[in-house]
Enzyme design. Structure first.
Site, PDB file in Angstrom:
ATOM      1  N   TYR A  59       0.834  -1.201   0.000  1.00 57.96           N
ATOM      2  CA  TYR A  59       0.000   0.000   0.000  1.00 57.96           C
ATOM      3  C   TYR A  59       0.867   1.248   0.000  1.00 57.96           C
ATOM      4  O   TYR A  59       0.568   2.229  -0.695  1.00 57.96           O
ATOM      5  CB  TYR A  59      -0.913   0.018   1.228  1.00 57.96           C
ATOM      6  CG  TYR A  59      -1.825  -1.179   1.370  1.00 57.96           C
ATOM      7  CD1 TYR A  59      -2.206  -1.941   0.270  1.00 57.96           C
ATOM      8  CD2 TYR A  59      -2.308  -1.556   2.626  1.00 57.96           C
ATOM      9  CE1 TYR A  59      -3.035  -3.038   0.408  1.00 57.96           C
ATOM     10  CE2 TYR A  59      -3.143  -2.647   2.779  1.00 57.96           C
ATOM     11  CZ  TYR A  59      -3.498  -3.391   1.668  1.00 57.96           C
ATOM     12  OH  TYR A  59      -4.321  -4.477   1.817  1.00 57.96           O
ATOM     13  N   LYS A  98     -17.549   2.239   3.118  1.00 61.36           N
ATOM     14  CA  LYS A  98     -18.286   2.442   4.365  1.00 61.36           C
ATOM     15  C   LYS A  98     -18.155   1.191   5.244  1.00 61.36           C
ATOM     16  O   LYS A  98     -17.909   0.098   4.719  1.00 61.36           O
ATOM     17  CB  LYS A  98     -19.760   2.777   4.072  1.00 61.36           C
ATOM     18  CG  LYS A  98     -20.464   1.808   3.103  1.00 61.36           C
ATOM     19  CD  LYS A  98     -20.847   0.518   3.754  1.00 61.36           C
ATOM     20  CE  LYS A  98     -21.182  -0.539   2.743  1.00 61.36           C
ATOM     21  NZ  LYS A  98     -21.144  -1.888   3.318  1.00 61.36           N
TER      22      LYS A  98
END
Length: 324
Positions: A59, A98
């Site tokens: 990442y 979410k």
């Protein structure tokens, strides 16, 4: 012609592969440029529909690439705040799945970082980008059903067999309320423009994960009831019931996947007017809205302040609910 926003994805999740990756790839004004995963076998399916995608083995490596302008974060819930902040610090716009936070007070840090960097940070709350929800909001405001009296919602699926799923694990922020409660709660808030005055609920737990939640609330002008479950037959529906009519949304949360998105307007005399949305892709529309905000500084339809309001309701349910 403006250069497309260059997107990267942190993690080769199933949802990113099936929905958001293709949506970014197809969206006007966007280019899917990078994917961060340490597993080449997980990158391969992305390369099938996006052959020129760059694969990063961490990442941090993706965030360090100056060519990546925006990142989509589909990581487990408990990692959302950490990696959203890291991405903003790296100068990337952020669209995070979410729930973006585990508790509402965590939004203060995200909002402060957004404002400090001047970057766009948003939760991937895709339903507000779908025309069925925009039509519903306008119909209620225009008085199509008269005075609104009650709103009800339901969203359920059954994942009990998938024991390793992050939604079945307390340590990753699993459970139905955080996963799908955001839709029945946020949908009511978006369509009506109102905030609840009081909230209560009841929860059934399994292994410290909520698998059924009933929610009740009083809004300034109407009452509200809803339930979400990860242990029931798949179902989704929203109903806005007024003195002079009723609006029912079919497939309000997974349009095209659960079924055709429709808005039914029930009027006196058993008259029903149906508006259909067979082809609208709210994931693609969401990406396009995000890109317009990045390139043109257009107002984003779902700012962090709105999302924080939904998380505040979820917090109230968790804090006050009785156990079933």
């Amino acid at each position: 012609m403006q250069k497309p926003v260059q997107w990267g994805i942190l993690g080769a999740s199933k949802f990113a592969l099936q929905h958001m990756g293709p949506a970014i790839h197809a969206a006007d004004g966007a280019r899917l440029a990078g994917l961060a995963t340490s597993d080449p076998t997980k990158a391969a399916p992305f390369q099938q529909f996006c052959p020129d995608i760059s694969v990063f083995h961490s990442y941090d490596a993706l965030l360090a690439d100056p060519g990546i302008e925006a990142v989509y974060i589909p990581l487990p819930n408990h990692l959302h705040v950490e990696w959203s902040l890291k991405a903003l610090d790296a100068g990337k716009h952020v669209l995070c799945e979410k729930p973006m936070t585990m508790r509402a007070d965590e939004f203060e840090t995200l909002i402060a970082k957004r404002d400090q960097t001047g970057l766009l940070a948003a939760e991937a709350y895709m339903i507000v980008h779908h025309p069925q929800w925009q039509l519903t909001r306008n119909m209620i405001a225009d008085g199509a059903i008269g005075k609104l009296v009650h709103v009800s919602g339901a969203f359920s699926y059954d994942n009990r067999a998938d024991t390793a799923n992050i939604r079945n694990r307390a340590e990753t922020g699993g459970g139905g309320l955080r996963d799908i409660g955001v839709y029945v709660i946020g949908g009511a808030r978006y369509a009506t423009g109102q905030e609840p005055i009081s909230v209560s609920g009841a929860i059934r737990w399994e292994n410290d994960v909520d698998v059924f939640t009933e929610i009740r609330a009083q809004f300034p002008d109407f009452t509200y009831s809803a339930y979400v479950s990860t242990r029931m037959h798949p179902h989704q529906e929203m109903v806005f019931h007024g003195e002079g009519g009723l609006i029912r949304l079919t497939a309000p949360f997974n349009a095209r996947v659960f079924g055709e998105a429709r808005v039914e307007l029930h009027r006196p005399g058993l008259e029903v007017q149906v508006t259909r949305f067979p082809g609208d892709d709210h994931y693609k529309l969401q990406v396009e809205a995000f890109c317009r905000s990045v390139r043109d500084r257009a107002d984003y339809p779902c700012p962090l302040e709105f999302v924080r309001g939904t998380q505040e309701v979820i917090d109230q349910v968790f804090d006050t609910a009785v156990s079933l």
